[in-house]
Design a protein around this motif. Structure first.
Motif, PDB file in Angstrom:
ATOM      1  N   LEU A  39      43.773  32.633  42.158  1.00  0.00           N
ATOM      2  CA  LEU A  39      43.467  33.217  41.133  1.00  0.00           C
ATOM      3  C   LEU A  39      43.930  34.806  40.997  1.00  0.00           C
ATOM      4  N   PRO A  80      46.346  38.009  38.675  1.00  0.00           N
ATOM      5  CA  PRO A  80      47.135  38.399  37.205  1.00  0.00           C
ATOM      6  C   PRO A  80      48.585  37.844  37.703  1.00  0.00           C
ATOM      7  N   GLY A 130      40.129  36.041  44.249  1.00  0.00           N
ATOM      8  CA  GLY A 130      40.725  37.344  44.641  1.00  0.00           C
ATOM      9  C   GLY A 130      39.721  38.429  44.574  1.00  0.00           C
ATOM     10  N   HIS A 131      39.931  39.557  45.234  1.00  0.00           N
ATOM     11  CA  HIS A 131      39.197  40.909  44.902  1.00  0.00           C
ATOM     12  C   HIS A 131      39.918  42.074  45.649  1.00  0.00           C
ATOM     13  N   GLU A 163      43.206  44.795  45.840  1.00  0.00           N
ATOM     14  CA  GLU A 163      44.092  44.846  45.195  1.00  0.00           C
ATOM     15  C   GLU A 163      44.696  43.455  45.208  1.00  0.00           C
ATOM     16  N   GLY A 164      44.141  42.550  45.751  1.00  0.00           N
ATOM     17  CA  GLY A 164      44.537  41.252  45.693  1.00  0.00           C
ATOM     18  C   GLY A 164      44.663  40.608  47.196  1.00  0.00           C
ATOM     19  N   LEU A 180      47.172  30.894  39.362  1.00  0.00           N
ATOM     20  CA  LEU A 180      46.840  30.842  38.027  1.00  0.00           C
ATOM     21  C   LEU A 180      46.140  32.345  37.504  1.00  0.00           C
ATOM     22  N   VAL A 236      43.061  43.258  33.967  1.00  0.00           N
ATOM     23  CA  VAL A 236      42.634  43.190  35.202  1.00  0.00           C
ATOM     24  C   VAL A 236      41.216  43.164  35.253  1.00  0.00           C
ATOM     25  N   LEU A 237      40.696  41.960  36.120  1.00  0.00           N
ATOM     26  CA  LEU A 237      39.075  42.245  36.311  1.00  0.00           C
ATOM     27  C   LEU A 237      38.919  42.764  37.636  1.00  0.00           C
ATOM     28  N   THR A 238      37.471  42.726  37.763  1.00  0.00           N
ATOM     29  CA  THR A 238      37.079  43.287  39.015  1.00  0.00           C
ATOM     30  C   THR A 238      37.186  42.448  40.440  1.00  0.00           C
ATOM     31  N   PRO A 267      37.591  34.189  36.675  1.00  0.00           N
ATOM     32  CA  PRO A 267      38.709  33.373  36.272  1.00  0.00           C
ATOM     33  C   PRO A 267      38.207  31.941  36.841  1.00  0.00           C
TER      34      PRO A 267
HETATM   35  C1  4FV Z   1      42.775  37.620  37.538  1.00  0.00           C
HETATM   36  C2  4FV Z   1      43.176  37.498  36.219  1.00  0.00           C
HETATM   37  C3  4FV Z   1      42.493  39.246  37.795  1.00  0.00           C
HETATM   38  C4  4FV Z   1      42.910  41.569  40.079  1.00  0.00           C
HETATM   39  C5  4FV Z   1      42.391  42.242  40.962  1.00  0.00           C
HETATM   40  C6  4FV Z   1      40.900  40.668  40.657  1.00  0.00           C
HETATM   41  C7  4FV Z   1      41.609  40.683  39.586  1.00  0.00           C
HETATM   42  C8  4FV Z   1      41.487  41.585  41.609  1.00  0.00           C
HETATM   43  N1  4FV Z   1      42.589  36.787  38.236  1.00  0.00           N
HETATM   44  N2  4FV Z   1      43.195  36.340  36.045  1.00  0.00           N
HETATM   45  N3  4FV Z   1      43.496  38.315  35.040  1.00  0.00           N
HETATM   46  N4  4FV Z   1      41.780  39.244  39.272  1.00  0.00           N
HETATM   47  O1  4FV Z   1      42.257  40.225  37.029  1.00  0.00           O
HETATM   48  O2  4FV Z   1      42.908  35.730  37.293  1.00  0.00           O
HETATM   49  O3  4FV Z   1      41.679  41.277  43.058  1.00  0.00           O
END
Ligand code: 4FV
Length: 221
Positions: A84, A86, A110-111, A113-114, A128, A134-136, A141
Motif C-alpha cells: 500500500l 501512493p 507502509g510508513h 518515506e516508504g 495499490l 499522502v497519509l501518515t 488504506p
Molecule cells: C497511501 C495512499 C499513503 C505514504 C507515506 C504512508 C503513506 C507513508 N498508501 N494509498 N495514499 N501512504 O499515503 O496507500 O509511508
C-alpha cells in the motif's frame, strides 16, 4: 477469504473492523482477518524497522529484512502480496471485485518515506494507492481495502442484490433514491417512483444515473 495485514500500528485496526458487516463476516467465517506487528519480525534490542536512505534525503525508509521475514512467514503459494503506497495503481471497485476472488491476501502497509525498493521488486504482486494524497501510514488504506473487499464476499451483505445495484457496479454513479415520507417539508418524491410502473422506474433510474455521471464523473463514461 483470509486476509493478513502487516503494520507498525496494529492498534489502529481495533474498532473499524469490529463493527457491522465486517464483524458479521468475521463471525460467520467468511473472513479470516489477522493483524501482524512488523516489529515482531526484528531481532535487535531496539526492534529496528527503519533506516536512513542511501544517497541522503529526508526521512527514513522501511528496511527490507523485517518485511522479507514477515512475508516469508505469512505468505503461502496462493497468497497475493499487496503493498500500500501512493505509488500504487489507484484502488477502485473493479479491483475490489477482483481481490474478493483471491483466497489469501497479504496487505503490507507502509510508513515513513516508504519501502526499500527491494521489497517492491521481490515481494510485491501488486501495489495499490487509495488516492492521490499522502497519509501518515498505510493502516487506513489497508482498512479501506478490507472493507471494500469484505462486503463483496458471498453472504457478507444481507441482500446480495445491493452489491449489484450500486455506484460503479455498472460503471455509473448511483441514481437518486428516496424513502418515506413521500413529501417532506414540501419536497416531493418524483411521481414515477410512486407509480408502481417498474419499467418506467427502471428507465427513469437509468437516465438519472447517466445524467449524474455525465455531470459529476464524465471520466467514468
Ligand atoms: C497511501 C495512499 C499513503 C505514504 C507515506 C504512508 C503513506 C507513508 N498508501 N494509498 N495514499 N501512504 O499515503 O496507500 O509511508
Amino acid at each position: 477469504m483470509k486476509i493478513d495485514v502487516l503494520t507498525l500500528f496494529p492498534g489502529m485496526f481495533a474498532g473499524p473492523l469490529d463493527e457491522s458487516i465486517i464483524k458479521r463476516a468475521r463471525a460467520a467465517g467468511l473472513l479470516d482477518l489477522k493483524i501482524h506487528y512488523l516489529r515482531d519480525y526484528t531481532h535487535d534490542r531496539h526492534k529496528t524497522v527503519d533506516d536512513r536512505p542511501f544517497g541522503g534525503g529526508p526521512g527514513m525508509l522501511l528496511k527490507p529484512e523485517p518485511i522479507f521475514e514477515a512475508v516469508e512467514d505469512l505468505a503461502r503459494e496462493d497468497t497475493r502480496v499487496v503493498l500500500l503506497s501512493p505509488a500504487g495503481r489507484t484502488f477502485n471497485q473493479a479491483i475490489a471485485v477482483k481481490l474478493a476472488q483471491v483466497e489469501h491476501l497479504l496487505l503490507v502497509s507502509g510508513h515513513y518515506e516508504g519501502f526499500d525498493e527491494r521489497v517492491r521488486e521481490r515481494l510485491a504482486d501488486d501495489e495499490l494507492s487509495i488516492g492521490d494524497y499522502v497519509l501518515t501510514n498505510g493502516a487506513l488504506p489497508a482498512m479501506v481495502i478490507i472493507d471494500a473487499v469484505t462486503r463483496l464476499l458471498p453472504g457478507a451483505l444481507g441482500d446480495e442484490t445491493s452489491a449489484h445495484e450500486e455506484s460503479f457496479s455498472h460503471g455509473l454513479l448511483e441514481y437518486p433514491q428516496y424513502t418515506r415520507p413521500a413529501e417532506f417539508r414540501g419536497m416531493k418524491v418524483p411521481d414515477v417512483l410512486l407509480s408502481g410502473n417498474h419499467a418506467e422506474i427502471a428507465k427513469w433510474r437509468a437516465e438519472q444515473a447517466r445524467r449524474r455521471t455525465q455531470e459529476r464523473r464524465p471520466d467514468l463514461l
